[in-house]
Design a protein around this motif. Structure first.
Motif, PDB file in Angstrom:
ATOM      1  N   GLY A   1       0.783  -1.223   0.000  1.00 13.98           N
ATOM      2  CA  GLY A   1       0.000   0.000   0.000  1.00 13.98           C
ATOM      3  C   GLY A   1       0.815   1.273   0.000  1.00 13.98           C
ATOM      4  N   ARG A   2       2.097   1.205  -0.312  1.00 12.71           N
ATOM      5  CA  ARG A   2       2.955   2.387  -0.257  1.00 12.71           C
ATOM      6  C   ARG A   2       3.318   2.901  -1.646  1.00 12.71           C
ATOM      7  NH1 ARG A   2       7.412   4.822   2.573  1.00 12.71           N
ATOM      8  NH2 ARG A   2       6.833   6.955   2.130  1.00 12.71           N
ATOM      9  N   ARG A   3       2.786   2.307  -2.701  1.00 14.08           N
ATOM     10  CA  ARG A   3       3.205   2.640  -4.058  1.00 14.08           C
ATOM     11  C   ARG A   3       2.537   3.894  -4.620  1.00 14.08           C
ATOM     12  NH1 ARG A   3       7.901   0.017  -5.176  1.00 14.08           N
ATOM     13  NH2 ARG A   3       7.749  -2.102  -4.418  1.00 14.08           N
ATOM     14  N   HIS A   4       1.256   4.020  -4.414  1.00 16.73           N
ATOM     15  CA  HIS A   4       0.539   5.151  -5.023  1.00 16.73           C
ATOM     16  C   HIS A   4      -0.693   5.472  -4.183  1.00 16.73           C
ATOM     17  CE1 HIS A   4      -2.583   2.519  -7.045  1.00 16.73           C
ATOM     18  NE2 HIS A   4      -1.698   1.664  -6.658  1.00 16.73           N
TER      19      HIS A   4
ATOM     20  N   GLN B   1      -1.938  10.378  -1.056  1.00  7.29           N
ATOM     21  CA  GLN B   1      -2.592  11.575  -0.521  1.00  7.29           C
ATOM     22  C   GLN B   1      -3.856  11.228   0.252  1.00  7.29           C
ATOM     23  OE1 GLN B   1      -3.133  14.152  -3.911  1.00  7.29           O
ATOM     24  NE2 GLN B   1      -1.441  15.460  -3.236  1.00  7.29           N
ATOM     25  N   GLY B   2      -4.501  10.152  -0.127  1.00  5.31           N
ATOM     26  CA  GLY B   2      -5.725   9.744   0.549  1.00  5.31           C
ATOM     27  C   GLY B   2      -5.492   9.035   1.862  1.00  5.31           C
ATOM     28  N   LYS B   3      -4.239   8.743   2.168  1.00  3.62           N
ATOM     29  CA  LYS B   3      -3.915   8.038   3.412  1.00  3.62           C
ATOM     30  C   LYS B   3      -3.416   9.045   4.440  1.00  3.62           C
ATOM     31  CE  LYS B   3      -3.010   4.000   0.722  1.00  3.62           C
ATOM     32  NZ  LYS B   3      -2.145   3.499  -0.294  1.00  3.62           N
ATOM     33  N   SER B   4      -3.728   8.806   5.691  1.00  3.67           N
ATOM     34  CA  SER B   4      -3.332   9.736   6.751  1.00  3.67           C
ATOM     35  C   SER B   4      -1.823   9.661   6.971  1.00  3.67           C
ATOM     36  CB  SER B   4      -4.059   9.393   8.048  1.00  3.67           C
ATOM     37  OG  SER B   4      -3.598   8.162   8.548  1.00  3.67           O
ATOM     38  N   PRO B   5      -1.222  10.749   7.477  1.00  3.70           N
ATOM     39  CA  PRO B   5       0.219  10.738   7.746  1.00  3.70           C
ATOM     40  C   PRO B   5       0.633   9.618   8.696  1.00  3.70           C
ATOM     41  CG  PRO B   5      -0.603  12.966   7.849  1.00  3.70           C
ATOM     42  CD  PRO B   5      -1.798  12.075   7.705  1.00  3.70           C
ATOM     43  N   LYS B   6      -0.208   9.334   9.678  1.00  2.00           N
ATOM     44  CA  LYS B   6       0.095   8.255  10.626  1.00  2.00           C
ATOM     45  C   LYS B   6       0.176   6.917   9.900  1.00  2.00           C
ATOM     46  CE  LYS B   6      -1.753   6.111  14.799  1.00  2.00           C
ATOM     47  NZ  LYS B   6      -2.843   6.140  15.784  1.00  2.00           N
ATOM     48  N   ARG B   7      -0.767   6.698   8.986  1.00  2.00           N
ATOM     49  CA  ARG B   7      -0.787   5.451   8.221  1.00  2.00           C
ATOM     50  C   ARG B   7       0.421   5.361   7.290  1.00  2.00           C
ATOM     51  NH1 ARG B   7      -5.811   3.911   4.328  1.00  2.00           N
ATOM     52  NH2 ARG B   7      -4.930   2.049   3.394  1.00  2.00           N
ATOM     53  N   ARG B   8       0.789   6.491   6.663  1.00  2.00           N
ATOM     54  CA  ARG B   8       1.951   6.502   5.769  1.00  2.00           C
ATOM     55  C   ARG B   8       3.236   6.224   6.530  1.00  2.00           C
ATOM     56  NH1 ARG B   8       1.580  12.025   2.903  1.00  2.00           N
ATOM     57  NH2 ARG B   8      -0.162  12.391   4.300  1.00  2.00           N
ATOM     58  N   ARG B   9       3.341   6.778   7.752  1.00  2.00           N
ATOM     59  CA  ARG B   9       4.533   6.510   8.569  1.00  2.00           C
ATOM     60  C   ARG B   9       4.650   5.041   8.909  1.00  2.00           C
ATOM     61  NH1 ARG B   9       3.113  11.088  11.274  1.00  2.00           N
ATOM     62  NH2 ARG B   9       2.208   9.928  13.013  1.00  2.00           N
TER      63      ARG B   9
END
Length: 71
Positions: free
Chosen positions: A31-34, A37-45
């Motif tokens: 889930g880190r490829r594209h 922007q729709g994912k929260s910063p916490k989730r991206r971290r």
């Protein structure tokens, strides 16, 4: 007489997984490829971190990495 086939590393597996010093298998999260922007910063971290592969899958991964230094 045929020559015995050489043991080869499965390169697709070698690029996706990392073996720790204690022999555990690490993978990166999906889930880190594209669409980040729709994912929260916490989730991206949390997607940055690597996680352990389950034991059943780890056996299959290690079978494809014959030269990984495991016990």
């Amino acid at each position: 007489m045929r020559r015995p086939r050489a043991i080869k590393t499965r390169k697709a597996v070698a690029k996706r997984f990392k073996i720790t010093a204690t022999g555990k298998v690490l993978r990166s999260r999906a889930g880190r490829r594209h669409l980040l922007q729709g994912k929260s910063p916490k989730r991206r971290r949390s997607l940055r971190k690597q996680v352990l592969v389950t034991e059943a899958d780890a056996e299959r991964v290690l079978a494809n990495l014959p030269f990984s230094h495991r016990g």
